[in-house]
Design an enzyme around this catalytic site. Structure first.
Site, mmCIF file in Angstrom:
data_model
loop_
_atom_site.group_PDB
_atom_site.id
_atom_site.type_symbol
_atom_site.label_atom_id
_atom_site.label_comp_id
_atom_site.label_asym_id
_atom_site.label_seq_id
_atom_site.Cartn_x
_atom_site.Cartn_y
_atom_site.Cartn_z
ATOM 1 N N ASP A 46 29.874 36.595 46.562
ATOM 2 C CA ASP A 46 30.976 35.630 46.431
ATOM 3 C C ASP A 46 30.672 34.240 46.977
ATOM 4 O O ASP A 46 31.507 33.627 47.670
ATOM 5 C CB ASP A 46 32.237 36.173 47.119
ATOM 6 C CG ASP A 46 32.744 37.450 46.471
ATOM 7 O OD1 ASP A 46 32.102 37.947 45.536
ATOM 8 O OD2 ASP A 46 33.790 37.946 46.909
ATOM 9 N N GLU A 96 34.388 37.036 43.039
ATOM 10 C CA GLU A 96 35.760 37.534 43.043
ATOM 11 C C GLU A 96 36.581 36.674 42.094
ATOM 12 O O GLU A 96 36.583 35.439 42.190
ATOM 13 C CB GLU A 96 36.372 37.496 44.440
ATOM 14 C CG GLU A 96 37.777 38.090 44.474
ATOM 15 C CD GLU A 96 38.435 38.041 45.838
ATOM 16 O OE1 GLU A 96 39.649 38.320 45.913
ATOM 17 O OE2 GLU A 96 37.736 37.719 46.822
ATOM 18 N N LYS A 155 34.303 40.888 40.011
ATOM 19 C CA LYS A 155 35.109 41.933 40.635
ATOM 20 C C LYS A 155 36.528 41.427 40.895
ATOM 21 O O LYS A 155 36.714 40.283 41.306
ATOM 22 C CB LYS A 155 34.470 42.388 41.947
ATOM 23 C CG LYS A 155 34.276 41.274 42.980
ATOM 24 C CD LYS A 155 33.453 41.757 44.158
ATOM 25 C CE LYS A 155 33.322 40.687 45.232
ATOM 26 N NZ LYS A 155 34.563 40.413 45.936
ATOM 27 N N VAL A 187 35.761 40.393 55.097
ATOM 28 C CA VAL A 187 36.533 40.819 53.928
ATOM 29 C C VAL A 187 35.579 41.350 52.849
ATOM 30 O O VAL A 187 35.243 42.530 52.834
ATOM 31 C CB VAL A 187 37.435 39.676 53.398
ATOM 32 C CG1 VAL A 187 38.314 40.175 52.258
ATOM 33 C CG2 VAL A 187 38.324 39.142 54.522
ATOM 34 N N CYS A 188 35.112 40.498 51.968
ATOM 35 C CA CYS A 188 34.338 40.978 50.817
ATOM 36 C C CYS A 188 32.961 41.537 51.192
ATOM 37 O O CYS A 188 32.504 42.521 50.608
ATOM 38 C CB CYS A 188 34.190 39.862 49.792
ATOM 39 S SG CYS A 188 35.768 39.388 49.048
#
Length: 493
Positions: A46, A96, A155, A187-188
């Site tokens: 990301d 994302e 994603k 997070v990701c």
């Protein structure tokens, strides 16, 4: 014309470069270092304008400090990416973003993002819409932009494995280890590493090539990866990764792997259909599909449906060659896995449509209460037949459907064993065997069905199934006799 099975081993290249990284939180990474470079992939998570640009999602959600940190990550990561490409390491990128229709946006994420001041799908000051595919903010920053031959996985969530084909592609490429960098750490990046770990990948997170949404979260995020001896992998630095990649880029491994080496490490079933089937040493397992009383004995599910399960039936006759292949595999040290079609006692995993088609599922065997309930896990009628009973240490997979991979841990077991090829026996050919082989094929496994160690209640169904699976150059798999397979297995000793 017989079809020659392709040599799919990564060792068929002229030289296999090796790779390891020093000074990580577990010492030298990976734990089994050094490993072939072709088994390692750099995952760029990301690195998008949404999380790096001054008008992106992260900035508009009130995290200006995180954006500044992300810019520093780009500068540190660029040299690592450059040398990884020079070394020939696989590189993949994730983004994302949601469909323009927002059909893949969960209500909670929509609500939460709105509270942050940057609602997913809302107009973005930099143009387009926040976290929507095709918008300017969705793009990866130019400094780290993917090359034409580098895959990008879009994603809708935080983890890169959810609702994507990342796992499928990594396995098809033979990847086992992941070097991870990107945004945001807690997070990701964390979700992706956790998902990867549960799928059997070993991860190395580059601590100075990632940044959190909230700066104070970074120590905890890195510490969680490192804890318990590396519960989610290892943590290393850009400098150490760069040094390892530079070494891989400038020198080949001392171990030379040629096509001849690969072929010497394999045996062939020469008379297989549609052509010779190569069995690589250490990469093959025997899969015994549904040799259970419910399908192969009287007073079981198959018999209750009116099928012939007597000693003279096709399913009973197939047990003898199946047992012979099983003995040969054990003698050769080939891993053995068994499947059983079985439901939990409450039938919670039995779809109403299946129960409607076969109302006897879950019912006590007529006239034989000692045999238990049909297709129910733990019932005597649901156990493996004595001729092919599992030995100590052999895996038994309970599956609620026809395919051995659906809602089971079969694939995880095979990957843990580093298996790429399957020898298959079982019943019935056109239902559970056919379905499982098709699932295996779509997951990249090469399959060889043992012709006389599989059977159907309807003989012509068996022949039709085999013809379909072996047609078009083995579109689903290969087929050979038990005698031919046993002869090949004996050569593995």
């Amino acid at each position: 014309m017989p079809v020659q099975m392709p040599n799919t081993s990564s060792a068929s290249s002229s030289f296999a470069r090796s790779f390891s990284v020093k000074n990580t939180s577990i010492g030298i990474w990976p734990h089994d270092a050094p490993v072939p470079l072709c088994e390692v992939c750099l995952v760029m998570v990301d690195l998008q304008q949404e999380f790096i640009g001054p008008k992106g999602y992260l900035a508009m959600a009130g995290h200006a400090d995180a954006v500044a940190d992300a810019r520093e990550v780009v500068a540190r990561l660029k040299p690592v990416l450059d040398v990884a490409r020079r070394a020939g390491m696989r590189v993949v990128h994730t983004r994302e973003g949601h469909r323009p229709s927002l059909a893949d946006l969960h209500d909670y994420k929509k609500w939460r993002s709105k509270q942050s001041g940057a609602a997913v799908g809302a107009p973005a000051p930099g143009g387009g819409r926040f976290l929507v595919r095709g918008s300017p903010g969705w793009e990866i920053v130019p400094e780290l932009a993917p090359l034409d031959d580098e895959d990008v996985f879009d994603k809708p969530g935080y983890g890169a494995f959810t609702a994507t084909d990342l796992d499928h592609c990594l396995r098809a490429m033979g990847i086992k280890k992941l070097v991870v960098a990107g945004l945001t750490t807690e997070v990701c990046v964390h979700s992706t590493i956790r998902e990867a770990t549960d799928r059997g990948y070993e991860c190395l997170l580059l601590e100075d090539c990632t940044a959190p949404t909230v700066p104070s979260h970074l120590p905890g995020a890195l510490g969680t990866v490192r804890c318990e001896g590396g519960i989610f992998g290892s943590v290393g630095t850009a400098a150490d990764a760069h040094a390892a990649l530079l070494e891989a880029a400038t020198a080949a491994s001392n171990a030379k792997h040629t096509r001849d080496d690969t072929e010497q490490a394999a045996v062939e079933v020469e008379e297989a259909e549609p052509g010779p089937f190569r069995i690589p040493r250490g990469k093959v397992a025997l899969l015994m599909i549904d040799w259970q009383g419910d399908f192969c004995e009287e007073n079981g599910f198959g018999h209750a449906l009116g099928n012939d399960c007597s000693d003279s039936s096709d399913v009973r006759r197939a047990l003898k060659p199946a047992a012979a292949v099983l003995a040969a595999a054990r003698s050769a040290g080939v891993p053995v896995l068994h499947t059983l079609e079985a439901h939990d006692p409450l039938l919670a995993d039995c779809p109403p449509t299946k129960k409607r088609r076969a109302p006897v599922i879950g019912e006590v065997v007529p006239g034989r209460p000692d045999r238990g309930r049909m297709l129910v896990r733990g019932s005597p009628c649901n156990e493996l037949c004595a001729e092919v009973a599992a030995a100590s240490g052999e895996v038994i997979i309970h599956k609620p459907g026809k395919g051995g991979f659906c809602r089971t841990g079969l694939e995880a077991h095979l990957k843990a064993l580093d298996v790429t090829h399957l020898i298959v026996t079982g019943v019935t050919t056109e239902v559970c065997v056919n379905t499982t082989m098709r699932e295996a094929n779509d997951r990249g496994f090469e399959c060889l069905l043992v012709r006389d160690a599989t059977a159907s209640y309807v003989p012509e169904f068996k022949e039709w199934a085999i013809r379909m699976m072996t047609s078009f150059n083995g579109i689903v798999g290969w087929c050979a006799s038990s005698a031919e397979v046993i002869a090949a297995l004996e050569k593995l000793n």
